[in-house]
Each structure stands twice: as C-alpha cells, then as structure tokens.
Design an enzyme around this catalytic site. Structure first.
Site, PDB file in Angstrom:
ATOM      1  N   TYR A  43      22.421  48.831 -34.805  1.00  0.00           N
ATOM      2  CA  TYR A  43      21.814  47.740 -35.566  1.00  0.00           C
ATOM      3  C   TYR A  43      21.029  48.353 -36.712  1.00  0.00           C
ATOM      4  O   TYR A  43      19.994  48.979 -36.501  1.00  0.00           O
ATOM      5  CB  TYR A  43      20.933  46.904 -34.644  1.00  0.00           C
ATOM      6  CG  TYR A  43      20.354  45.635 -35.239  1.00  0.00           C
ATOM      7  CD1 TYR A  43      20.695  45.182 -36.510  1.00  0.00           C
ATOM      8  CD2 TYR A  43      19.452  44.879 -34.502  1.00  0.00           C
ATOM      9  CE1 TYR A  43      20.155  44.016 -37.020  1.00  0.00           C
ATOM     10  CE2 TYR A  43      18.907  43.706 -35.003  1.00  0.00           C
ATOM     11  CZ  TYR A  43      19.255  43.283 -36.269  1.00  0.00           C
ATOM     12  OH  TYR A  43      18.710  42.129 -36.768  1.00  0.00           O
ATOM     13  N   LYS A  50      25.904  46.286 -36.417  1.00  0.00           N
ATOM     14  CA  LYS A  50      25.365  45.013 -36.863  1.00  0.00           C
ATOM     15  C   LYS A  50      24.610  45.334 -38.142  1.00  0.00           C
ATOM     16  O   LYS A  50      23.599  46.042 -38.121  1.00  0.00           O
ATOM     17  CB  LYS A  50      24.428  44.405 -35.809  1.00  0.00           C
ATOM     18  CG  LYS A  50      23.802  43.092 -36.275  1.00  0.00           C
ATOM     19  CD  LYS A  50      22.808  42.521 -35.259  1.00  0.00           C
ATOM     20  CE  LYS A  50      22.144  41.282 -35.825  1.00  0.00           C
ATOM     21  NZ  LYS A  50      21.066  40.752 -34.941  1.00  0.00           N
TER      22      LYS A  50
END
Length: 298
Positions: free
Chosen positions: A141, A169
């Site tokens: 992320y 992400k």
C-alpha cells in the site's frame, strides 16, 4: 473461487468499515452481515478487513483476528479476504500477518511504515520480511501523503521479484511513476483513490480498493468492465457520474462518512472510535447531496 494471476483480488475491492455497537465495542454480527451485503448484493470481489478505513489504528490485535474469522465465515467462500496488517513496526506486522494467515485470510495489505520515515533500504527489508513470514500474497500500500514516505520506483521493481508480493494499492498520485512500474513488472495495480481508478486503468491497473464503493460498488465495477470491453466512452460517463461521490466521501474523513451513510441506509455500522468523531447532521446532508449527484440514494 478461481484465482486470476492478473487480478489476484478481482476488480472491485472495498476497505470495509468495522461496525461497533453504541458503546463502541466490536459488533461481530454486524461485521458478518455488512460483509454479506457488500459481497452478495453489491458485487464485491474482495474485502480488506482492518485497513485504515476499518479503524485499524484503534482496534486491538485480538479484535482484528476476531473480525477476520467472522468475515471469513460469512463470505470467505465467495470473496477474497485481505487482512490489513501494516504497522510501523516490522516485528508487529509479521505477528499480525501470521495471525491473519491462521485466521483464514487470503491475502495481506501492507501499508508503508508511517511516521518513522524509514529509508528505501528499510522499506525493502520491512516488506521482504513480512512477505517471507507467510505463504499469503501481499498487496503493498503506497500512500505517501499518509505514511510520509513513497515506495520509490526502483524499490517497487526490486520488491516485485518476491514471489509473494503480487500487487500494489496505489494512492501515490503519480501516473508517470506508476506507469513505469507497470512497464517494468507484472505487479497487479489497484487504485487506492476512488477518483483515480479510470486514469489508472488506462495505464494498466486492474481494479480499485475503494471507500465510496461501500455505496457505488456495482457502478464502479461496471466502469471497470466497460473499460476492459473497450467501451471507453461508457467508462468515462460512469467516472464522471460517480465523481461527486468518489471525492465527496473524503470531505470530512472517509470512515466517518461511510459509517454515516451506512447508518442512513439502516445498515449496521455504529459509531467511530476516538480520535475520529461521528459526522454532524450537516456533514451527512452534504454526503447525501454528493451521493445524489452521483445517482446514489442515501
């Protein structure tokens, strides 16, 4: 549930909020029913449990494990369950990752260590250590505006060589950098910002890990599928339609407004935990206007 290496977690993923009871304790029954609604009625391919949107900073390790087990029992045969396990302490993240694997998670979401600002060598060490700790696929992320540190392109290219690190992400907001990583690796990219999903699809992303997708999941999935079919005009029309909600969900703070919207729909959500505060009537009214502008009735 077939596994697609191009889209390891499908197309439509939501970072599910964590329901609490009126007194602020964990509401496991509500978590199971919210997961069922998102998967069975709203078409989600995967859910992130205990992401930032799930108030992971204010839930205990035991609560995180209990949530994973309940959501896994509710929808784990029909959707992929990703456990948010990222912290700014490598040893703690490894512990959370191993617990998540035992609790039945299908993958891990690991945010960049925040606040302590490790150098890129520290990021490589952190992510590699966590990826080595279980057999689960890992979604990195990258959200520098929250973590304080970007995962730089060369770091991402290096991490992509790890067999368990399968995707990102991406909330970096740097199309050129993301495009370069996609050119040089086979990482699966998921938009970490609702409004950036269509632009990222255009350079090779495969889906979204969303917030407003609690309410606009089916339309967002249709936008992704339209783009994949080559219906760029149709995808663009949906992006423009949904934009007021994609951005409006963050006017106050994403979790606060998702919970307010779910309560308005009669869905179990409960309050937020401090230091977050529940939405005011005015904030909920604004969210309803933003949703209405996007064709969504709250």
């Amino acid at each position: 549930m077939t596994h697609d290496p191009v889209r390891p977690f499908g197309r439509l993923v939501t970072a599910m909020v964590t329901p609490f009871t009126a007194d602020g304790s964990l509401d496991l029954d509500a978590a199971g029913s919210l997961a069922e609604w998102l998967v069975d009625e709203q078409g989600h391919d995967a859910l992130v449990i205990s992401g930032t949107g799930g108030e992971s900073p204010t839930t205990s390790d035991a609560e995180k494990e209990a949530l994973l087990r309940v959501v896994g029992e509710a929808v784990g045969d029909r959707a992929r369950i990703l456990a948010g396990v990222g912290t700014n302490n490598t040893a703690h993240t490894v512990e959370l990752a191993r617990t998540a694997e035992k609790a039945g998670a299908h993958g891990l979401l690991v945010v960049t260590p925040y606040y302590n600002k490790p150098p890129q060598a520290g990021l490589v060490s952190h992510f590699t250590t966590v990826a080595d700790a279980t057999g689960l696929p890992v979604l990195l992320y990258d959200i520098p505006h929250r973590s304080g540190v970007p995962i730089q392109t060369e770091t991402l290219v290096r991490l992509a060589e790890h067999p368990n690190i399968v995707g990102v992400k991406d909330a970096k907001g740097d199309i050129a950098a993301t495009s370069d990583v996609l050119r040089r690796t086979d990482l699966a990219y998921y938009s970490g910002e609702d409004s950036a999903t269509l632009p990222l699809l255009s350079i090779g992303a495969v889906g979204v890990v969303g917030t407003s997708t609690h309410f606009a999941g089916p339309q967002t999935k249709e936008m992704i599928l339209a783009y994949e079919r080559g219906d760029v005009a149709g995808a663009l029309a949906l992006h423009r339609q949904l934009l007021p909600l994609y951005t409006g969900i963050f006017r106050t703070q994403g979790t606060i407004l998702v919970k307010a919207g779910l309560r308005a729909l009669g869905r179990p959500a409960g309050p937020v935990r401090p230091p977050l505060v529940d939405a005011t009537d005015a904030e909920l009214d604004q969210l309803r206007r933003d949703a209405s502008a996007a064709g969504v009735d709250l």
